[in-house]
Design an enzyme around this catalytic site. Sequence first.
Site, PDB file in Angstrom:
ATOM      1  N   ALA A   1       6.498   0.634   1.257  1.00  0.00           N
ATOM      2  CA  ALA A   1       7.404   1.577   1.796  1.00  0.00           C
ATOM      3  C   ALA A   1       8.031   1.342   3.230  1.00  0.00           C
ATOM      4  O   ALA A   1       9.203   1.539   3.470  1.00  0.00           O
ATOM      5  CB  ALA A   1       7.033   3.016   1.606  1.00  0.00           C
TER       6      ALA A   1
ATOM      7  N   GLY B   1      -0.975  -0.154  -1.083  1.00  0.00           N
ATOM      8  CA  GLY B   1       0.233  -1.229  -1.374  1.00  0.00           C
ATOM      9  C   GLY B   1       1.728  -0.515  -1.377  1.00  0.00           C
ATOM     10  O   GLY B   1       2.443  -0.912  -1.108  1.00  0.00           O
ATOM     11  N   ASP B   2       1.479   0.909  -1.807  1.00  0.00           N
ATOM     12  CA  ASP B   2       2.723   1.669  -2.199  1.00  0.00           C
ATOM     13  C   ASP B   2       3.346   1.721  -0.787  1.00  0.00           C
ATOM     14  O   ASP B   2       4.367   1.725  -0.392  1.00  0.00           O
ATOM     15  CB  ASP B   2       2.482   2.902  -2.642  1.00  0.00           C
ATOM     16  N   ILE B   3       2.372   2.414   0.321  1.00  0.00           N
ATOM     17  CA  ILE B   3       2.857   2.663   1.495  1.00  0.00           C
ATOM     18  C   ILE B   3       3.291   1.664   2.426  1.00  0.00           C
ATOM     19  O   ILE B   3       4.218   1.624   3.195  1.00  0.00           O
ATOM     20  CB  ILE B   3       1.684   3.425   2.213  1.00  0.00           C
TER      21      ILE B   3
END
Length: 421
Positions: free
Chosen positions: A182, A177-179
């Site tokens: 990003a 989810g972070d990537i």
Amino acid sequence: MSQNYRPLEGVKVVELSTMVAAGSCGRMLADWGCDIVKVETAGGDMFRSFPKTFFVPCTMDENPLFDSLNAGKRGVVLDLKTPEGMEAMHRMLADADVFLTNTRPKALQRLGLDYGTLKARYPKLVMASINGFGEKGPKANDPGFDTVAFWVSSGFNADMMVESPESYPVYGAAGPGDIITAMGLCYAIVSALYKRDRTGEGDYVTTSLYGTALWCFHIMAVATEEQYGYQYPKTRENSAPTASPFRTKDGEWVMTTILQIEKQWPILCKALGVPELGDDPRYCTAVAQRDPEVRKYLMQRFAEIYATKTADEWCKILTEADIVNDKLAHYKDMEHSEQAWANGYIHEVTCPNGKKSILARPAMRSYKMGIPPWKRGPMLGEHTEEVLREYGYSQEEIQAMEAKSAAVQLDTSQYQHLDQV
């Protein structure tokens, strides 16, 4: 292709971040040529020590996961609570094109690094921010990691579990989810820079883990609206036989995906050795396969069929039939993936202590640039003095800052072969 061609070369980014989302955004920008200076406290980015959760080394000279998400950057340590540390920060911002951060809004306001303050001082600056839940609403200042703000809050963990008497919600993997978030912010940053070069005006671009999750999972979210009524969680019996995993003879699982039922169902049935099902009107249309009893029967029948061959045997048969398929992989399979090696999606890197790791890299490609060269992430405070000198600080001034702990430089003499990695 040319190793000297970097589309974003000359773009200067000051990154004030911790953990994965903003850090991986900086990594992707660095790959494409940005000069990234990562600003940390003396305690360092929390992600420097987080890999030990997964039994991955996280020492100063062997930190492969941190290096992977921070490759290509330089690192400085500043205490922004001191006047000297904040002055150094502003010298960098005055010369920067982008200020990248995941610091929460209230903390930025306390530091005077919120967009409202910076816009007046640096009108050409593009500020880029990642947060957990968005900048408005009751959760605007709540902390958020992707394990909650992306996976839990979107519905994935609850609605993707298979119901049974002892079932429990699916775990959301740490990092995706972070990537994904990003990657979206990279797009917004580059768009803002494109417009800034034509108007001379900066911008404030932002995204959130929760908002990105809603965008990623919106097919399921819309389908389950009251007016449509699609149901999750799905039971095994009510799953689509054309898009479900089945256990094979060797204990592995194989999954296909067929979207054009009327066209591809006969082909799949022939590949599975049951051509009589391919033109049977009880099963050969999308409408027919929506019937719960039909699905129950086909799921049971397919389970028996797939159990007669190994996963590799089925994948060969299905691929020859031009059916989308694959064996369910395991995370540990990455380092042995012929497909990943062939495309440069993974590579072997050497840590400063000589240990080797196999890491993934961003899959975006420019044929003119080729695969960006690898340069490990910065050790904590590795480039502090180097960067301060670039911004006009004398050695005496740097030493005075270090005496007050407003700036910290790592003693790199204890680490060998740094220039080789």
